[in-house]
Enzyme design. Structure first.
Site, PDB file in Angstrom:
ATOM      1  CB  CYS A   1      -0.963   0.419   1.498  1.00 17.96           C
ATOM      2  SG  CYS A   1      -2.595  -0.605   0.836  1.00 17.96           S
TER       3      CYS A   1
ATOM      4  NE  ARG B   1       4.629   1.612   0.032  1.00 16.31           N
ATOM      5  CZ  ARG B   1       5.520   0.974   1.063  1.00 16.31           C
ATOM      6  NH1 ARG B   1       6.887   1.193  -0.099  1.00 16.31           N
ATOM      7  NH2 ARG B   1       5.570   0.740   2.047  1.00 16.31           N
TER       8      ARG B   1
ATOM      9  CD1 TRP C   1      -0.390  -6.369  -3.223  1.00 16.34           C
ATOM     10  CD2 TRP C   1      -0.697  -7.016  -0.844  1.00 16.34           C
ATOM     11  NE1 TRP C   1       0.323  -7.655  -2.448  1.00 16.34           N
ATOM     12  CE2 TRP C   1      -0.483  -8.152  -0.866  1.00 16.34           C
ATOM     13  CE3 TRP C   1      -1.269  -7.023   0.424  1.00 16.34           C
ATOM     14  CZ2 TRP C   1      -0.231  -9.730  -0.810  1.00 16.34           C
ATOM     15  CZ3 TRP C   1      -1.432  -8.025   1.449  1.00 16.34           C
ATOM     16  CH2 TRP C   1      -0.611  -9.727   0.488  1.00 16.34           C
TER      17      TRP C   1
ATOM     18  CG  ASN D   1       0.942   0.148   4.437  1.00 16.08           C
ATOM     19  OD1 ASN D   1       1.072  -0.961   4.606  1.00 16.08           O
ATOM     20  ND2 ASN D   1       2.747   0.841   4.551  1.00 16.08           N
ATOM     21  N   GLY D   2      -1.493  -1.403   6.151  1.00 16.89           N
ATOM     22  CA  GLY D   2      -0.882  -1.950   7.175  1.00 16.89           C
ATOM     23  C   GLY D   2      -2.165  -3.246   7.446  1.00 16.89           C
TER      24      GLY D   2
ATOM     25  CD  GLU E   1      16.312 -15.108  -5.837  1.00 17.06           C
ATOM     26  OE1 GLU E   1      15.672 -15.390  -5.497  1.00 17.06           O
ATOM     27  OE2 GLU E   1      15.922 -13.875  -6.921  1.00 17.06           O
TER      28      GLU E   1
ATOM     29  CE  LYS F   1      13.310 -12.437  -8.793  1.00 18.91           C
ATOM     30  NZ  LYS F   1      13.519 -11.967  -8.001  1.00 18.91           N
TER      31      LYS F   1
ATOM     32  CD  GLU G   1       9.446 -12.764  -7.879  1.00 19.09           C
ATOM     33  OE1 GLU G   1       9.064 -11.723  -7.441  1.00 19.09           O
ATOM     34  OE2 GLU G   1      10.613 -12.809  -7.951  1.00 19.09           O
TER      35      GLU G   1
ATOM     36  CG  HIS H   1      15.734 -38.260  -2.908  1.00 19.55           C
ATOM     37  ND1 HIS H   1      15.849 -39.586  -2.733  1.00 19.55           N
ATOM     38  CD2 HIS H   1      17.079 -37.681  -2.938  1.00 19.55           C
ATOM     39  CE1 HIS H   1      17.262 -39.501  -2.817  1.00 19.55           C
ATOM     40  NE2 HIS H   1      17.468 -38.675  -3.046  1.00 19.55           N
TER      41      HIS H   1
ATOM     42  CE  LYS I   1      11.166  -4.249  -4.880  1.00 19.68           C
ATOM     43  NZ  LYS I   1      11.867  -4.855  -5.597  1.00 19.68           N
TER      44      LYS I   1
END
Ligand code: F6R
Length: 610
Positions: A2, A27, A77, A103-104, A483, A487, A490, A506, A605
């Site tokens: 947010c 955000r 968000w 925000n929060g 990683e 990437k 997402e 396995h 983010k």
């Protein structure tokens, strides 16, 4: 998560607000809204829209706002309630005089809401935020500041708040617990924002609001108080960020721009920190003696930063001989890690605002550990609560998928591992010098990889149709595989799994058939032959293999369907080199599939909520 912006001054608020809000869109971007005070009527005016900020702009074009020099806005968000017009911020009280952006997460919102419902308040949304507007209304007796002060004392959880009241059209109120908020100081105008880039073109003078602080902001005056209403002193910082660092500079996406910035970021870092016979990490906050006395290291981080931390574990154990445990922050904070006074906790975070990492650090601190953070955002919450900070100085990372921050985190971890190795005498000065020399070459090797980006683009495009990807790596490149998979998933939404190649038999081998692509990290290493065996096992089950190998490796072509070469370097440094082609594979596949690379769905983010 947010984004909040507020303006009070002499100029028209809306153009400033919307421009600043767009700079915070990374955000969160499921809905947005703005509220201004029509000073002529007077009236509180709100416009909200589902979807990206562009939809809000379109709405305002068809339903223009009256002139005003004060306003707040928000990009969301979603946490509580679907992303729709009703749940978009700002939220208002029953009278429509008080508006709030947040925000929060207000953790006790249900309890507060039930009490407010009993008192006759009417709620329109499913959000936790709306509670704040009604609670302020409940306390309001003509002084909005006092009403907000009483309100924030009742809130539990994390919040950055921006609040306006129609009865006091010359005051903007801000408060913070957990979630970040800054105040920008201009000439006859002041701002609030979730992050500095939002207001950079207006001012470089900022106040970082601290935990538990409340601000009363007028166009020519800022006062800060604690939640008991006691005035507190504050410092105005001058930020050194340049406006062009938060622009795309001709690149189609921030992600591509940030990928290309990596040679520069590491050049600067190594120039600053690599001295002829030593590593200089000025801001570590611990003496060489304290570093020497450390008997255990804990690394805590989330997502990409966690993968950097995994590489760090390999490095520190190898070069410094110190046992390293690593946890994702959300696990660390809820278990009972054994931590003592000789434990160093390394927290890694690009934003320095990740809620789980902050909570983990607070736990570790309470148990007596020393905290050193590896962080990109100067002055962030994490930086402020750590004993020492190793800044990555990668510049603002706007693309939601982390790229340059990751390689910068790796860069710092290499430097730290060498420093610890020298302090513990497990790394000889001669070997340290050789490694440092090789590190200095990395930026020019990056430039070579970037020069050949069209090969990576072609291979990525040829394989963009696969519905599932596996990424395999071994040893220090096992985290690189994790990683690479993160990437890809997402930004392209293709299911992708990272595995230690030795684990393939396995379970994951069951996935392999002609419809799967497997990215195999096979740089020159002591385990190269073992990776070749894995590749053969994949090929014999008709899986497509894209190998990342070292230049000069002629054997690999016989085994893989596609080969992407990286320049030869010290084997220990290969995670730094693997990162670039992996980022580019994800990028070009996502572009080919028409995905929104910089703002992938459901993500944001800076994860400031748990
Ligand atoms: C992935 C990504 C995230 C972050 C994670 C931690 O590309 O960016 O996985 O790495 O949310 O964020 P920071 O580093 O800000 O703590």
């Amino acid at each position: 998560m947010c984004g909040i912006v507020g303006y009070i001054g002499e100029k028209q608020a809306y153009p400033i607000l919307i421009d600043a809000l767009k700079r915070l869109e990374y955000r969160g971007y499921d809905s947005s809204g703005v509220s201004i005070i029509d000073q002529q009527k007077p009236e509180m005016v709100i416009r909200k829209s589902q979807g990206k900020i562009i939809h809000l702009e379109e709405l305002i074009k068809s339903h223009p706002l009256p002139p005003s020099t004060i306003g707040i806005c928000h990009t969301r968000w979603a946490t509580h309630g679907m992303p729709n017009n009703v749940n978009a911020h700002p939220h208002k009280d029953c009278s429509g005089k008080i508006v709030v952006v947040h925000n929060g997460i207000i953790e006790n919102y249900e309890e507060l809401k039930n009490a407010l419902l009993k008192k006759g308040h009417t709620f329109l949304s499913q959000t936790d935020t709306e509670v704040v507007a009604h609670l302020v209304e409940e306390h309001y007796q003509g002084d909005i500041f006092k009403a907000v002060q009483k309100t924030v004392k009742q809130l539990k959880g994390a919040f950055a708040l921006g609040i306006l009241c129609l009865d006091d059209p010359k005051t903007l109120i801000a408060a913070r617990v957990g979630s970040p908020l800054i105040i920008g100081i201009g000439k006859n105008e002041n701002f609030i924002a979730s992050d500095v880039p939002a207001i950079l073109q207006h001012t470089k003078k900022v106040i970082y609001l601290k935990e538990g602080e409340l601000a009363k902001i007028q166009k020519d005056k800022v006062q800060i108080f604690d939640f008991n209403g006691k005035a507190v002193s504050f410092k105005v910082d001058k930020v050194t960020l340049k406006v062009d660092t938060v622009q795309k500079q001709g690149y189609p996406h921030f992600m591509l721009k940030e990928i290309h910035e990596q040679p520069h970021v590491l050049t600067q870092m190594f120039r600053h920190c690599l001295k002829p016979k030593a590593v200089s990490l000025d801001e570590i906050g611990l003496s060489d003696k304290q570093l020497k006395d450390m008997t255990q290291i804990f690394i805590v981080a989330c997502g990409t930063a966690y993968h950097a931390g995994m590489v760090g574990k390999y490095l520190i154990e190898l070069l410094a001989g110190i046992p390293v445990a690593i946890d994702v922050s959300s696990e660390f904070r809820y278990r009972t890690p054994i931590i003592g006074k000789k434990t160093l906790v390394l927290a890694i975070s690009q934003s320095g605002e990740t809620a789980d990492t902050l909570a983990a650090i607070k736990e570790a601190k309470a148990k007596g550990a020393k905290i050193v953070s590896i962080c990109n955002v100067v002055g962030s919450s994490l930086a402020r609560i750590s004993d020492g900070v190793l800044y990555t100085h990668a510049g603002p990372e706007i693309g939601v998928a982390s790229t340059k921050a990751y390689t910068a985190q790796l860069g710092v971890l290499y430097l730290l591992a060498i420093k610890l190795g020298l302090a513990h005498k497990t790394l000889s000065p001669k070997n340290a010098s050789l490694l440092m020399k090789d590190l200095k070459q990395i930026p020019s090797l990056y430039a070579r990889i970037l020069k050949d980006k069209h090969t990576i683009e072609r291979i990525a495009e040829q394989n963009a149709h696969f519905g599932c990807f596996l990424f395999l790596g071994r040893n220090i490149n096992y985290p690189s595989a994790l990683e690479g998979a993160l990437k890809l998933k997402e930004i392209s939404y293709i299911p992708a799994e990272g595995y230690a190649a030795g684990e393939m038999k396995h379970g994951p081998i069951a996935l392999i058939d002609e419809y799967r692509a497997v990215i195999c990290l096979a740089p020159e290493s002591d385990l190269y032959e073992k990776m070749i065996s894995n590749i053969q096992e994949i090929r014999s089950r008709k899986g497509k293999v894209i190998a990342l190998a070292t230049e000069g490796d002629a054997i690999i072509h016989a085994h893989a369907d596609h080969v992407i070469y990286v320049p030869k370097t010290n084997k220990l440094l290969t995670p730094l080199l693997m990162a670039l082609p992996l980022q580019m594979i994800a990028y070009y596949i996502a572009v080919k599939r028409g995905c929104d690379v910089d703002q992938p769905r459901n993500l944001a983010k800076s994860v400031t909520v748990e």
